[in-house]
Scaffold this active site. Structure first.
Site, PDB file in Angstrom:
ATOM      1  N   ASP A 129       0.786   5.941  11.074  1.00 13.30           N
ATOM      2  CA  ASP A 129      -0.495   5.707  10.415  1.00 13.30           C
ATOM      3  C   ASP A 129      -1.602   6.033  11.410  1.00 13.30           C
ATOM      4  O   ASP A 129      -2.209   7.094  11.368  1.00 13.30           O
ATOM      5  CB  ASP A 129      -0.574   4.260   9.927  1.00 13.30           C
ATOM      6  CG  ASP A 129      -1.897   3.938   9.239  1.00 13.30           C
ATOM      7  OD1 ASP A 129      -2.705   4.863   9.037  1.00 13.30           O
ATOM      8  OD2 ASP A 129      -2.123   2.768   8.883  1.00 13.30           O
TER       9      ASP A 129
ATOM     10  N   CYS B 123      -6.811  -1.471   0.991  1.00 11.16           N
ATOM     11  CA  CYS B 123      -7.174  -2.572   0.098  1.00 11.16           C
ATOM     12  C   CYS B 123      -8.664  -2.557  -0.242  1.00 11.16           C
ATOM     13  O   CYS B 123      -9.090  -3.192  -1.204  1.00 11.16           O
ATOM     14  CB  CYS B 123      -6.810  -3.896   0.743  1.00 11.16           C
ATOM     15  SG  CYS B 123      -7.499  -4.109   2.403  1.00 11.16           S
TER      16      CYS B 123
ATOM     17  N   HIS C  61       4.731  -5.139   3.370  1.00 15.26           N
ATOM     18  CA  HIS C  61       3.671  -4.819   4.333  1.00 15.26           C
ATOM     19  C   HIS C  61       3.600  -5.900   5.399  1.00 15.26           C
ATOM     20  O   HIS C  61       3.847  -5.658   6.564  1.00 15.26           O
ATOM     21  CB  HIS C  61       2.314  -4.620   3.647  1.00 15.26           C
ATOM     22  CG  HIS C  61       1.216  -4.200   4.585  1.00 15.26           C
ATOM     23  ND1 HIS C  61       0.419  -5.110   5.256  1.00 15.26           N
ATOM     24  CD2 HIS C  61       0.770  -2.985   4.956  1.00 15.26           C
ATOM     25  CE1 HIS C  61      -0.461  -4.477   6.006  1.00 15.26           C
ATOM     26  NE2 HIS C  61      -0.268  -3.172   5.838  1.00 15.26           N
TER      27      HIS C  61
END
Length: 427
Positions: free
Chosen positions: A308, A362, A197
């Site tokens: 995204d 997250c 990432h």
């Protein structure tokens, strides 16, 4: 099988997400760090500071047989950016849940997952409910259906969408957060399938003309051979938060050239570049990403573009998949809403020959992460995010262990069914 259960009561439980909500606009504008916090004023509506602790709201469905099943509502780290819902406010979401959602849930037959979702998530005042509500409530409804059927959540999804029961795990993708080097080592030592990432979300991390980022990509590839197990060869996946476009230029040819050079820097590795640019709208993103994909395909590189931002809802996922405007689509589950739509999103991608990355944030919870694993395995997504949190170990443990348990259950049931069928055939 039990009689069809209904919902006779609801419990709400305010809780914590596993990281923080961050104001992407302020960070992109150059907000300075002060320890773990950012300095300066927030720029995105709803944020009181640039970095805010993430919150969640658990919803417990008390079924007619006294079983209680749960789901968790929350937003994503970069709420309010890229066409997403505003930052999650517990009080606002709780008030809407009590006034609109709970009356719809009471008395609902939860034996039919998709039917219950359709009833509960109907428009309110000509608008869709906040996606955080859909996300959390659908987790609880799926668990209620699984409790009724005495199966796993994955088997409910397979039944509702007429899918074969799988026996293969889905590759796991871990995200490093700002502790890049340390967390890359953790990922490599744990032989994560896809990494790291990288959180390349500022000019400081990307570097002038992208040189700092290129050096990081080369270092990650080199590090996998230095400390990885023999034969370990992960996919390299980097999220650059639009910085290729911001630094190199907002032209498809320039962006494709930069990505191709990155692929040349790490020969033999499959390279994923997520969000190379943000063109400001879904329509522009769709058009320009399709150009970048076509340019890379003509070069025959090992580089893949992942979309995204501007591709949040099921309708938008469908647009990008059909237009081949990405090699992979991140299905960011809290942004999609109902986990039924996340399952549909994976299937739409597969129907159109586009990769499906079942992602999230997250800021999620252990409960939502475990539900996500069941969706990923049932639909056989191409990869799924190790979540929640930014600590690497926790996300890998929660997602990896849930998947291991799930695959073991499914394989056990398959073996028992085969044994029973064999006995019946010989009788």
């Amino acid at each position: 099988m039990k009689n069809s259960p209904t919902i006779r009561d609801i419990i709400l439980a305010p809780g914590n997400g596993s990281f923080f909500y961050d104001d992407q606009t302020a960070i992109r504008a150059g907000a300075a760090h002060d320890g773990f916090r950012y300095l300066g004023a927030a720029r995105t509506p709803g944020f009181t500071t640039i970095r805010m602790p993430s919150r969640s709201l658990g919803i417990g469905l008390v079924l007619s047989d006294d079983v209680i099943v749960w789901g968790d509502m929350m937003g994503v780290q970069y709420s309010g950016a890229g066409g997403r819902d505003p930052v999650f406010q517990v009080d606002t979401i709780e008030a809407l849940t009590r006034s609109v959602v709970i009356p719809r849930l009471l008395g609902a037959d939860v034996s039919n997952f998709l039917g219950a979702c359709e009833r509960v998530f109907a428009y309110h005042e000509d608008k869709r409910l906040p996606l955080a509500i859909e996300y959390g409530v659908s987790q609880a409804l799926l668990r209620a259906a699984a409790d009724h059927a005495r199966t796993t959540l994955a088997e409910v999804i397979c039944s509702e969408f007429y899918l074969p029961v799988p026996d293969k795990p889905v590759p796991i993708y871990a995200q490093s957060g700002d502790s890049r080097e340390l967390n890359v080592d953790k990922m490599i030592l744990k032989s994560v399938d896809v990494l790291p990432h990288g959180l390349i979300n500022s000019r400081e991390k990307f570097g002038v003309s992208g040189e700092k980022f290129r050096d990081f990509v080369k270092w990650v590839a080199k590090r996998t051979t230095e400390i990885g197990e023999p034969g370990y060869h992960p996919v390299l996946h980097f999220d650059v938060y639009g910085w290729i476009g911001l630094e190199i230029g907002m032209e498809a040819q320039k962006i494709a050239d930069f990505i191709a050079r990155l692929a040349d820097d790490v020969p033999g590795y499959r390279l994923h570049i997520e969000c190379p640019a943000d063109f400001g709208s879904t329509e522009a993103q769709l058009e320009e990403y399709a150009k970048i994909v076509a340019l890379l395909d003509r070069r025959g590189t090992e580089a893949r573009v992942v979309v995204d931002e501007r591709c949040n809802t099921l309708d938008e996922i469908r647009l990008f998949a059909r237009s081949k405007a990405a090699h992979l689509v991140q299905i960011k589950m809290p942004d999609v809403g109902s986990i039924a739509d996340s399952a549909r999103g994976v299937l739409v991608c597969k129907e159109n020959g586009v990769g499906a990355y079942l992602g999230g944030s997250c800021t999620e919870t252990d409960l939502s992460a475990r539900a996500a694993v069941n969706i990923a395995v049932a639909t056989q997504a191409d990869m799924m995010l190790a979540k929640p949190g930014m600590g690497v170990d926790e996300g890998i443990s929660i997602v990896g262990n849930e998947q291991s348990r799930l695959i073991s259950i499914l394989n056990y049931r398959n073996s028992q069914n085969s044994l029973q069928n064999g006995r019946a055939a010989s009788a």
